[in-house]
Design a protein around this motif. Structure first.
Motif, PDB file in Angstrom:
ATOM      1  N   CYS A   1      -9.670   3.663  14.601  1.00  0.00           N
ATOM      2  CA  CYS A   1      -9.375   4.961  14.002  1.00  0.00           C
ATOM      3  C   CYS A   1      -9.075   5.982  15.094  1.00  0.00           C
ATOM      4  CB  CYS A   1     -10.550   5.433  13.146  1.00  0.00           C
ATOM      5  SG  CYS A   1     -10.843   4.422  11.687  1.00  0.00           S
TER       6      CYS A   1
ATOM      7  N   ASN B   1      -1.776   2.055  12.734  1.00  0.00           N
ATOM      8  CA  ASN B   1      -2.151   2.915  11.621  1.00  0.00           C
ATOM      9  C   ASN B   1      -2.225   2.124  10.315  1.00  0.00           C
ATOM     10  OD1 ASN B   1      -2.150   5.063  13.403  1.00  0.00           O
ATOM     11  ND2 ASN B   1      -0.079   5.714  12.867  1.00  0.00           N
ATOM     12  N   ASP B   2      -1.249   1.244  10.113  1.00  0.00           N
ATOM     13  CA  ASP B   2      -1.245   0.426   8.903  1.00  0.00           C
ATOM     14  C   ASP B   2      -2.463  -0.488   8.862  1.00  0.00           C
ATOM     15  OD1 ASP B   2       1.150   1.613   8.277  1.00  0.00           O
ATOM     16  OD2 ASP B   2       2.379  -0.060   8.988  1.00  0.00           O
TER      17      ASP B   2
ATOM     18  N   ALA C   1      -9.296   6.405   3.632  1.00  0.00           N
ATOM     19  CA  ALA C   1      -8.417   5.603   4.483  1.00  0.00           C
ATOM     20  C   ALA C   1      -6.954   5.842   4.128  1.00  0.00           C
ATOM     21  CB  ALA C   1      -8.767   4.120   4.339  1.00  0.00           C
ATOM     22  N   VAL C   2      -6.681   5.983   2.838  1.00  0.00           N
ATOM     23  CA  VAL C   2      -5.301   6.235   2.401  1.00  0.00           C
ATOM     24  C   VAL C   2      -4.826   7.616   2.856  1.00  0.00           C
ATOM     25  CG1 VAL C   2      -3.798   6.484   0.394  1.00  0.00           C
ATOM     26  CG2 VAL C   2      -5.516   4.670   0.443  1.00  0.00           C
TER      27      VAL C   2
ATOM     28  N   THR D   1      -5.352  -0.051  10.390  1.00  0.00           N
ATOM     29  CA  THR D   1      -6.563   0.744  10.185  1.00  0.00           C
ATOM     30  C   THR D   1      -6.744   1.104   8.721  1.00  0.00           C
ATOM     31  OG1 THR D   1      -6.343   1.665  12.415  1.00  0.00           O
ATOM     32  CG2 THR D   1      -7.754   2.844  10.876  1.00  0.00           C
ATOM     33  N   ALA D   2      -5.655   1.448   8.044  1.00  0.00           N
ATOM     34  CA  ALA D   2      -5.739   1.795   6.635  1.00  0.00           C
ATOM     35  C   ALA D   2      -6.173   0.596   5.794  1.00  0.00           C
ATOM     36  CB  ALA D   2      -4.394   2.329   6.137  1.00  0.00           C
TER      37      ALA D   2
ATOM     38  N   THR E   1      -8.281  15.869   3.802  1.00  0.00           N
ATOM     39  CA  THR E   1      -8.813  14.684   4.473  1.00  0.00           C
ATOM     40  C   THR E   1     -10.151  14.990   5.134  1.00  0.00           C
ATOM     41  OG1 THR E   1      -6.568  13.899   4.897  1.00  0.00           O
ATOM     42  CG2 THR E   1      -8.336  12.892   6.171  1.00  0.00           C
TER      43      THR E   1
ATOM     44  N   HIS F   1      -4.050   7.621   6.611  1.00  0.00           N
ATOM     45  CA  HIS F   1      -2.794   6.900   6.840  1.00  0.00           C
ATOM     46  C   HIS F   1      -1.599   7.743   6.408  1.00  0.00           C
ATOM     47  CE1 HIS F   1       0.367   3.909   5.722  1.00  0.00           C
ATOM     48  NE2 HIS F   1       0.016   3.406   6.897  1.00  0.00           N
ATOM     49  N   ARG F   2      -1.714   8.412   5.262  1.00  0.00           N
ATOM     50  CA  ARG F   2      -0.614   9.229   4.763  1.00  0.00           C
ATOM     51  C   ARG F   2      -0.338  10.420   5.688  1.00  0.00           C
ATOM     52  NH1 ARG F   2      -0.584  12.439  -1.044  1.00  0.00           N
ATOM     53  NH2 ARG F   2       1.420  13.487  -0.772  1.00  0.00           N
TER      54      ARG F   2
END
Length: 202
Positions: free
Chosen positions: A193, A114-115, A97-98, A117-118, A33, A101-102
């Motif tokens: 974020c 978090n969801d 972004a994914v 923001t993604a 990341t 989030h992951r």
């Protein structure tokens, strides 16, 4: 001696123990990341700065259509490559972004913030890519046609109208407004974020 290991039975509703993440897996995801984030930021910032030096971007967006088309045609292939880099950097924000989030969810820190923001990150990448795509696919043809001495006045007028449609809709409405409301330009979504990351550290 009776074995302590029970074989599964049909109808057994006892939940299975969750498998903990492998040691070091978080570290690998964090590094990946971080690399994607650093690469995206470097690519976007570098291309943006070079376009400002060679193409007077973003100030040129407020000029007349004829001047923009002529300047683009005279800028050469180097400037067109920079627009491709801007497009790539916008698309790169989608997997970034994914990944963020992951990583947060893998630590059990999933939340509505978090969801959100993604989702905003993915949408921002798509919108910015649509805005920059006009410079890589439509502008070369439009600018070359506009400066071609063989182009008639009627065709040149049609080129200007076509340019204005792309410029105002893909550029002004989607790319420079909705797209730039999120990273990689990093304005309103940066607090989101940061809040999501701080939440994951609690």
């Amino acid at each position: 001696m009776t074995s302590s290991i029970r074989s599964p039975h049909i109808g057994d509703t006892t939940p299975a123990a969750s498998i903990p993440p492998m040691p070091g897996s978080h570290r690998v995801h964090d590094r990946l990341t971080g690399l994607v984030a650093a690469g995206t930021a470097t690519l976007f910032t570098g291309a943006f700065a070079l376009l400002g030096a060679t193409f007077d971007y973003p100030d040129i967006l407020d000029r007349e259509a004829g001047e923009i088309l002529t300047r683009f045609a005279d800028a050469g292939s180097g400037t067109r490559v920079l627009w491709y880099l801007m497009l790539v950097s916008s698309l790169a924000f989608i997997p970034l972004a994914v990944l963020v989030h992951r990583n947060l969810r893998s630590r059990g820190r999933g939340s509505a913030l978090n969801d959100l923001t993604a989702v905003i990150g993915v949408v921002a990448g798509v919108l910015q890519a649509l805005g920059f795509a006009r410079w890589t696919f439509a502008m070369p043809y439009l600018s070359d046609t506009y400066v071609d001495p063989a182009t008639t006045a009627a065709t040149r007028d049609a080129v200007v109208v076509t340019f204005e449609v792309f410029h105002r809709y893909l550029g002004g409405a989607l790319g420079e407004h909705l797209g730039f409301a999120s990273p990689p330009s990093g304005r309103p979504v940066s607090p989101c974020c940061s809040a999501a990351w701080l939440e994951s550290r609690d």
